[in-house]
Design a protein around this motif. Structure first.
Motif, PDB file in Angstrom:
ATOM      1  N   GLN A  20     -18.370  -4.232 -37.276  1.00 30.94           N
ATOM      2  CA  GLN A  20     -18.342  -3.389 -36.084  1.00 30.94           C
ATOM      3  C   GLN A  20     -18.002  -4.202 -34.846  1.00 30.94           C
ATOM      4  OE1 GLN A  20     -18.448  -0.119 -36.079  1.00 30.94           O
ATOM      5  NE2 GLN A  20     -18.053  -0.124 -33.870  1.00 30.94           N
ATOM      6  N   ALA A  21     -18.538  -5.423 -34.758  1.00 28.43           N
ATOM      7  CA  ALA A  21     -18.229  -6.276 -33.608  1.00 28.43           C
ATOM      8  C   ALA A  21     -16.735  -6.585 -33.567  1.00 28.43           C
ATOM      9  CB  ALA A  21     -19.038  -7.566 -33.688  1.00 28.43           C
ATOM     10  N   ARG A  23     -14.350  -4.715 -34.821  1.00 30.91           N
ATOM     11  CA  ARG A  23     -13.667  -3.470 -34.447  1.00 30.91           C
ATOM     12  C   ARG A  23     -13.707  -3.269 -32.931  1.00 30.91           C
ATOM     13  NH1 ARG A  23     -12.983   0.939 -37.985  1.00 30.91           N
ATOM     14  NH2 ARG A  23     -13.771   2.328 -36.366  1.00 30.91           N
ATOM     15  N   GLU A  24     -14.855  -3.550 -32.333  1.00 29.59           N
ATOM     16  CA  GLU A  24     -14.984  -3.362 -30.891  1.00 29.59           C
ATOM     17  C   GLU A  24     -14.061  -4.311 -30.137  1.00 29.59           C
ATOM     18  OE1 GLU A  24     -16.643  -0.972 -29.302  1.00 29.59           O
ATOM     19  OE2 GLU A  24     -17.099  -0.162 -31.290  1.00 29.59           O
ATOM     20  N   GLN A  25     -13.953  -5.553 -30.607  1.00 31.53           N
ATOM     21  CA  GLN A  25     -13.034  -6.493 -29.970  1.00 31.53           C
ATOM     22  C   GLN A  25     -11.596  -6.019 -30.101  1.00 31.53           C
ATOM     23  OE1 GLN A  25     -13.755 -10.805 -30.737  1.00 31.53           O
ATOM     24  NE2 GLN A  25     -15.534 -10.102 -31.898  1.00 31.53           N
ATOM     25  N   LEU A  27     -10.627  -2.939 -30.445  1.00 31.50           N
ATOM     26  CA  LEU A  27     -10.454  -1.766 -29.584  1.00 31.50           C
ATOM     27  C   LEU A  27     -10.215  -2.176 -28.132  1.00 31.50           C
ATOM     28  CD1 LEU A  27     -13.051   0.821 -30.955  1.00 31.50           C
ATOM     29  CD2 LEU A  27     -10.559   0.997 -30.974  1.00 31.50           C
ATOM     30  N   ASP A  28     -10.885  -3.241 -27.690  1.00 27.01           N
ATOM     31  CA  ASP A  28     -10.617  -3.757 -26.346  1.00 27.01           C
ATOM     32  C   ASP A  28      -9.135  -4.094 -26.197  1.00 27.01           C
ATOM     33  OD1 ASP A  28     -13.281  -3.572 -25.614  1.00 27.01           O
ATOM     34  OD2 ASP A  28     -13.730  -5.672 -26.060  1.00 27.01           O
ATOM     35  N   TYR A  61     -10.318  -3.961 -40.770  1.00 24.40           N
ATOM     36  CA  TYR A  61     -11.068  -3.253 -39.743  1.00 24.40           C
ATOM     37  C   TYR A  61     -10.618  -1.796 -39.607  1.00 24.40           C
ATOM     38  CZ  TYR A  61     -12.447  -7.976 -38.413  1.00 24.40           C
ATOM     39  OH  TYR A  61     -12.950  -9.256 -38.425  1.00 24.40           O
ATOM     40  N   ARG A  75     -14.331   6.051 -28.702  1.00 29.07           N
ATOM     41  CA  ARG A  75     -14.847   5.273 -27.569  1.00 29.07           C
ATOM     42  C   ARG A  75     -14.633   6.030 -26.261  1.00 29.07           C
ATOM     43  NH1 ARG A  75     -13.242  -0.904 -25.928  1.00 29.07           N
ATOM     44  NH2 ARG A  75     -14.536  -1.395 -27.740  1.00 29.07           N
TER      45      ARG A  75
END
Length: 222
Positions: A20-21, A23-25, A27-28, A61, A75
């Motif tokens: 998840q971490a 994926r969040e990076q 997405l940024d 991812y 998001r």
């Protein structure tokens, strides 16, 4: 180029929190690319390059580009969903609850538009192009609106209407405060004060009663 750390081939599956971490990076980075180049400028290859990984590693991812866009939508809508859930769970009376339901999201969206109108327009285009991926959030908004309308009906408002018809009518009345494609062109004319008057008029006048409008047949000269 920003490099995202990846495990070596053959390594044990990483904890879900680590996935998840990552994926969040990613997405940024996706949102950076979209805001820089527009929706049409985003490709999975560009994302992999900016992340410093191969396209094959990227698929750990996200399964495909559609999955990336779906995650971007999740998001983007998350704070709007949080607002709706907070308002619906409150003990406010239905009239005030409906106002807050729209006003809080409007204030949030207006701030996004004011910060970067071009990026705001880009996300509008992205939503239009991938409408099927964002439809569930629209349906969720209707669900929460229906709960508020149900409470209002229990207090005697919207007489003679069923919930689905009331949802449709209220959506049409308040559309410029929720439809971001329309909102971006009218933002300078929208305000919380006008929205409050719209909600008051809705509660004071919306019902199944025929007050004469449907009896008019053709335009009449003054």
């Amino acid at each position: 180029m920003r490099v995202i750390a990846l495990g070596e081939n053959g390594a044990m599956a990483r904890p879900q929190t680590d996935i998840q971490a990552g994926r969040e990076q990613l997405l940024d980075l996706v949102m950076e690319i979209i805001e820089e180049r527009g929706n049409a400028g985003f490709t999975v290859t560009d994302l992999a390059s900016r992340a410093g990984m191969s396209p094959a590693s990227l698929y750990r991812y996200f399964e495909n580009k559609e999955a990336v866009i779906e995650a971007v939508a999740e998001r983007w809508f998350a704070p709007k969903v949080a607002i709706m859930e907070e308002v619906v769970a409150s003990d406010l009376p239905p009239r005030r609850k409906m106002y807050e339901f729209y006003a809080r999201r409007f204030v949030h969206l207006r701030a996004m538009w004011a910060k970067d109108p071009v990026a705001f327009a880009t996300y509008c285009e992205l939503g239009d192009e991938h409408f099927e991926l964002v439809r569930s959030y629209i349906d969720l908004g209707d669900h929460y609106l229906g709960l508020i309308i149900g409470e209002a009906m229990a207090d005697g408002f919207f007489a003679g209407l069923d919930v689905d018809e009331a949802i449709s009518l209220v959506n049409q009345i308040t559309g410029c405060y929720t439809n971001i494609g329309v909102m971006q062109h009218l933002m300078a004319r929208l305000s919380e004060e006008k929205l409050a008057r719209i909600i008051d008029a809705t509660f004071d006048g919306l019902s199944a009663a025929d007050r004469g409008a449907r009896a008019v047949t053709g335009l009449r000269a003054a």
